[in-house]
Write a protein that holds these residues in place. Structure first.
Motif, mmCIF file in Angstrom:
data_model
loop_
_atom_site.group_PDB
_atom_site.id
_atom_site.type_symbol
_atom_site.label_atom_id
_atom_site.label_comp_id
_atom_site.label_asym_id
_atom_site.label_seq_id
_atom_site.Cartn_x
_atom_site.Cartn_y
_atom_site.Cartn_z
ATOM 1 N N UNK A 54 0.706 -1.127 -0.125
ATOM 2 C CA UNK A 54 -0.001 -0.057 0.034
ATOM 3 C C UNK A 54 0.916 1.063 0.087
ATOM 4 N N UNK A 55 1.987 1.359 0.748
ATOM 5 C CA UNK A 55 2.752 2.165 1.053
ATOM 6 C C UNK A 55 3.622 2.611 -0.539
ATOM 7 N N UNK A 56 4.211 1.379 -1.090
ATOM 8 C CA UNK A 56 5.194 1.571 -2.082
ATOM 9 C C UNK A 56 4.281 2.048 -3.431
ATOM 10 N N UNK A 57 3.057 1.600 -3.356
ATOM 11 C CA UNK A 57 2.173 2.052 -4.927
ATOM 12 C C UNK A 57 1.815 3.450 -4.408
ATOM 13 N N UNK A 58 1.457 3.908 -3.259
ATOM 14 C CA UNK A 58 0.933 5.233 -3.126
ATOM 15 C C UNK A 58 2.217 6.268 -3.415
ATOM 16 N N UNK A 59 3.440 5.758 -3.102
ATOM 17 C CA UNK A 59 4.681 6.685 -3.495
ATOM 18 C C UNK A 59 4.989 6.586 -5.047
ATOM 19 N N UNK A 60 4.625 5.263 -5.696
ATOM 20 C CA UNK A 60 4.716 5.315 -7.112
ATOM 21 C C UNK A 60 3.724 6.214 -7.903
ATOM 22 N N UNK A 61 2.680 5.987 -7.416
ATOM 23 C CA UNK A 61 1.370 7.250 -7.905
ATOM 24 C C UNK A 61 1.871 8.429 -7.729
ATOM 25 N N UNK A 62 2.318 8.824 -6.565
ATOM 26 C CA UNK A 62 2.662 10.276 -5.997
ATOM 27 C C UNK A 62 3.897 10.744 -6.931
ATOM 28 N N UNK A 63 5.117 10.066 -6.633
ATOM 29 C CA UNK A 63 6.339 10.662 -7.167
ATOM 30 C C UNK A 63 6.879 9.956 -8.411
ATOM 31 N N UNK A 64 6.338 8.651 -8.743
ATOM 32 C CA UNK A 64 6.904 8.150 -9.879
ATOM 33 C C UNK A 64 6.346 8.604 -11.247
ATOM 34 N N UNK A 65 4.779 8.406 -11.032
ATOM 35 C CA UNK A 65 4.149 8.727 -12.266
ATOM 36 C C UNK A 65 3.708 10.312 -12.424
ATOM 37 N N UNK A 66 3.273 10.641 -13.447
ATOM 38 C CA UNK A 66 3.064 12.073 -13.628
ATOM 39 C C UNK A 66 1.502 12.371 -13.361
ATOM 40 N N UNK A 67 0.864 11.578 -12.621
ATOM 41 C CA UNK A 67 -0.588 11.838 -12.236
ATOM 42 C C UNK A 67 -0.779 13.234 -11.552
ATOM 43 N N UNK A 68 -0.012 13.218 -10.264
ATOM 44 C CA UNK A 68 -0.243 14.523 -9.467
ATOM 45 C C UNK A 68 0.033 15.771 -10.047
#
Length: 914
Positions: free
Chosen positions: A742-756
């Motif tokens: 849960x933690x790793x995927x939240x960080x991936x969506x927030x910091x690795x992808x361009x979604x935010x």
């Protein structure tokens, strides 16, 4: 009335171990009452009459008419429960080995086992002796009580569950009823020699299944003494295998896997398993778990049950992941970011700053057009949905597995199984290496122990070794990072100056070429380090001298998992959370070791590189694992049996055929679990970057089930049956990984992808109401004045005399008073990222814990069946005791009083009331 007539106070092994009056080195076996047994006490020994009773004379058989492809002694009656083999080599220890074997086999015979030796002249190669072992009824019932084996007392009278109306749709996936349920469903109770009339004993030769028989014999073999050396009593087949006295010890398969046995008394279960389970063409069929459990034991059965359930649950995750991938595929043309990058009027006019010092040139943004389009496959709004979905899916998987496991525990008679009692017996290696003794506060017996100082030293050495190897992994990862930094300039120069690569330059960018080659190099390093560390982990665990088998398995599991966790996931963690995050900006770049400039992400984001890394490591591991598991054992067996294949079956015996197979060691299942748990990490920890990961895992596991079943049925000796009521410590590891995911995927969506950043631009910075995402690329790139480049960073050439270049960041332009400092938008995006992580984690965790609370661990019908079985067992036992007291009263037995009768009758009534 008991079937046996003599009295004794010890089990067979206790008689053998204490016959010489010496004290055993630690508790080898539990003491039980064997009243009514014909087994002599330690003071009696075995006289000639008892020897004749326990070990019948061998019948003379005409070998010319005897088929040796048999699982019976030469008399065709007594079943072979275990086989020992040895080579009579005339080296310097020949006499010592001969003496050990003689003493060991004599003690086995004293323990009630029956032996039959095949001379080496009878073997295919003329070198190997085979000792066949049979456990007679008296031995089986003695140790069935010792091992608390449950046996049938009454057919199950609870009606089966109401049939699902959709079952007709599942008919193509079903196996025949006889294969799925080879035995009727019974209520069971622990075996007791004194109450044999209670049990459904129709035939003594088949009452205990072959897996139960080999488990009982192996229990005796591991505790039988073979003499005294250096003042210490030696015992156990494991030590005899280690010192070369015997070359192998194994139970027999019941037939050849490709055809049924000629003997009508043989069930040919191996053939059934091969035909219905181990062939790949049966991949769509359910697994015959009851037959697997009956043939291989509960420990192997529970593994295949877990693997099958995991594969079934992967189907849902794979379907949702495929839908998310298709969403990205069908919306590629609508992605405004890639449109702007590919547009010659926008991306073709934006000049990007060089990606390396001095050697790299300025480049146009539209050269990354293809990679930005492919990036949208995985970096879209479906990524967020899938990350949340997988957080809930993993909870459903773990909770429903607990229910499935509870049902198996009941169906396989493991409800009251005391695994700790079975596993907490001292390891022979512990007893051999620990010379000091102290009194056990529970048993009040002297047993070996390891002094605290010795334990501390061993743990320090072990911990230091583990830290060294983990550091070695980190060092290798840094070496791969240095490789990426060092070769990027070479790839950039090569692709710019090589005309043959021009047609694919849009697809194969320097970033992608660097990423792919680095991922392949990293995979090779992972495999090499993994190969070496497996041996190191076993060595340091042996060096720690764990006290029990359970401690040994748990310590080895944690060491191997920690190492493989760092080994397989470190590169993915680097790409996901470090690459492109500490780059600096033109003129003030950040350097590793003050020499190599840190990597930048593609203008479309780092997610595509994480996907590439994950795909190569995950797919490469699965392919390599299947090669190791299937092809290597097949080649070894083919080479070992190439001569014997031409022999007729009356010469190539059943025990020789099995002897030529590979060994399924004590850690065989350990490696299977480890492989699947590492895969579980790939599909949970980083699934937000690669929605197709569950689909890859599903396809691999469909193959994995058949590969594992094929190799176990055809390429390996039959393992000794062992009990287990759960997947053990792996359950806790899976729970931990589920929370971490849960933690790793939240960080991936927030910091690795361009979604935010895209969402912040959409809601706060967009100025075009008709097309809110237009202008995002220009907004996400900062401006740098080329004249501000220091000599260290400035490209050697600038033929087009560019004045400015762009770079990926949110900083003020060179003409602003806060030149090159972060803009307010950067802080808005950072705040949005942190808020998203907190919200996503809390939402998913709340849903996870709510789902876990809502789903009971044990199904209601299983609870009812457990209560019914306990009630019925108590009732039958109490009624049995009541009948015995009535018989005593009728005979006028003074030992049975009227009060005792009334108390027993009251106990029966109380049990019924409860």
């Amino acid at each position: 009335m008991s079937r046996l007539g003599r009295k004794a106070g010890e089990t067979l092994i206790e008689m053998a171990l204490t016959a010489d009056g010496e004290e055993c080195n630690g508790p080898l076996v539990e003491t039980i009452s064997t009243t009514g047994s014909e087994i002599p006490s330690s003071s009696e020994g075995l006289n000639s009459t008892e020897t004749t009773l326990l070990i019948p004379d061998h019948q003379v058989i005409d070998k010319r008419h005897e088929s040796k492809d048999s699982i019976f002694f030469r008399d065709g009656i007594r079943r072979i429960d275990f086989v020992l083999s040895y080579v009579d080599d005339l080296n310097k220890e020949w006499e010592k080995k001969l003496e050990r074997r003689k003493e060991f086999e004599n003690n086995l015979q004293k323990a009630g086992l029956e032996l039959e030796t095949e001379d080496k002249k009878e073997s295919e190669d003329g070198k190997i002796y085979f000792v066949k072992i049979h456990a007679p009824w008296e031995v089986l019932i003695t140790y069935a009580e010792v091992l608390n084996i449950k046996v049938p007392i009454k057919e199950n009278d609870i009606p089966s569950m109401v049939e699902n109306p959709l079952d007709c749709m599942l008919t193509p996936f079903r196996l025949p009823e006889k294969v799925m349920h080879p035995e009727p469903d019974y209520f069971t109770a622990p075996f007791s020699k004194e109450k044999q009339e209670l049990y459904l004993i129709n035939d003594e030769s088949t009452f205990f299944s072959p897996s139960m028989r080999n488990r009982i014999v192996y229990y005796i073999l591991t505790r039988c003494p073979y003499g005294t050396e250096e003042g210490k009593k030696k015992f156990g087949i494991k030590r005899l295998l280690n010192n070369g006295t015997y070359s192998a010890a194994y139970p027999l398969h019941d037939c050849q896997y490709w055809k049924k046995a000629n003997d009508p008394n043989c069930d040919s279960e191996r053939y059934t398993l091969y035909m219905e389970w181990a062939r790949f063409l049966r991949f769509y069929k359910e697994q015959p778990l009851d037959l697997i459990r009956k043939y291989y034991g509960e420990k192997i059965g529970i593994y295949f049950a877990w693997l099958g359930f995991y594969t079934e649950m992967l189907f849902l995750a794979a379907v949702v992941g495929l839908i998310c991938f298709l969403y990205g595929l069908f919306t590629m043309d609508e992605n405004m970011s890639s449109k702007e990058i590919c547009d010659p009027a926008i991306g073709g006019e934006i000049i990007m700053c060089p990606l390396c010092d001095r050697e790299c040139d300025y480049w146009k943004l539209n050269t990354t057009c293809a990679s930005s389009e492919y990036s949208h496959l995985f970096d879209n709004v479906a990524t967020l949905f899938f990350a949340i979905f997988m957080g809930i899916w993993v909870t459903l998987f773990l909770e429903f597995w607990k229910r499935r496991q509870a049902r198996l525990k009941y169906e396989w008679d493991l409800v009251d199984f005391e695994e700790e009692q079975q596993q907490l017996q001292l390891r022979p290696e512990y007893e051999a290496k620990c010379t000091q003794k102290k009194k056990n506060p529970v048993t009040q017996e002297m047993e070996p122990y390891l002094p605290l100082t010795s334990q501390a030293v061993r743990f320090c050495i072990s911990g230091t070794t583990v830290l060294f190897w983990v550091s070695l992994i980190i060092a290798s990862m840094i070496a791969v990072i240095v490789y990426r930094l060092a070769v990027y300039a070479a790839f950039a120069s090569l692709m710019e100056n090589t005309q043959t690569l021009e047609p694919i330059s849009g697809l194969l960018t320097p970033q992608l070429a660097t990423s792919v080659t680095a991922s392949c190099l990293n995979f090779v390093i992972i495999m090499i380090l993994n190969f070496l560390y497996e041996r190191i982990a076993i060595w340091i665990t042996d060096m720690e001298i764990p006290r029990t088998h359970l401690e040994y398995e748990n310590r080895l599991t944690m060491k191997m998992f920690l190492f493989q966790f760092v080994n397989y996931y470190s590169s993915c963690f680097y790409v996901a959370f470090f690459k492109g995050k500490f780059v600096g900006y033109p003129g003030a770049y950040t350097y590793m070791f003050n020499r190599w400039r840190n990597e930048e992400c593609d203008p479309a984001g780092c997610l595509i590189e994480l996907t590439t890394q994950l795909t190569i490591v995950m797919a490469g591991k699965q392919i390599w694992g299947n090669i190791q598991e299937a092809i290597v054992p097949w080649i070894c067996n083919w080479w070992g049996r190439r001569k014997a294949r031409s022999n007729p079956e009356n010469l190539y015996s059943r025990w020789e055929q099995d002897h030529d197979l590979q060994i399924f060691g004590a850690l065989g299942l350990f490696y299977e679990y480890l492989e699947m748990v590492i895969q579980f990490g790939f599909i949970t920890l980083f699934v937000a970057s690669f929605p197709l990961a569950p689909l890859l895992a599903l396809m691999n596991n469909i193959l994995e089930i058949r590969v594992d079943s094929w190799k176990l049925t055809t390429q390996y000796r039959r393992p000794v049956a062992a009990k287990a009521h759960s997947i053990g410590v792996w359950q806790e590891i899976l729970n931990g990984m589920a929370i971490l995911s849960v933690v790793t995927n939240a960080f991936i969506v927030a910091f690795t992808s361009d979604m935010i950043p895209r969402l912040v631009y959409y809601y706060a910075y967009s100025t075009n109401e008709d097309s809110p995402m237009s202008g995002y690329i220009n907004n996400s790139l900062s401006v740098f004045q080329i004249s501000d480049f220091p000599d260290r960073n400035k490209p050697k050439m600038n033929p087009d005399n560019f004045v400015i270049c762009r770079y990926r960041d949110y900083r003020y332009p060179p003409d602003h008073e806060r030149k090159y400092l972060h803009t307010m938008q950067f802080w808005h995006i950072l705040a949005a990222k942190m808020a998203f992580i907190i919200i996503m984690e809390h939402v998913v965790f709340i849903v996870k814990f709510f789902v876990a609370w809502m789903i009971p661990d044990v199904p209601a019908d299983v609870k009812a069946k457990i209560k019914r079985e306990k009630y019925l067992t108590q009732k039958i036992l109490h009624e049995y005791e009541l009948e015995k007291l009535k018989e005593k009263l009728c005979r006028g037995d003074t030992q049975a009083t009227e009060k005792e009768f009334i108390a027993t009758e009251g106990k029966v009534e109380l049990s019924s009331a409860m």
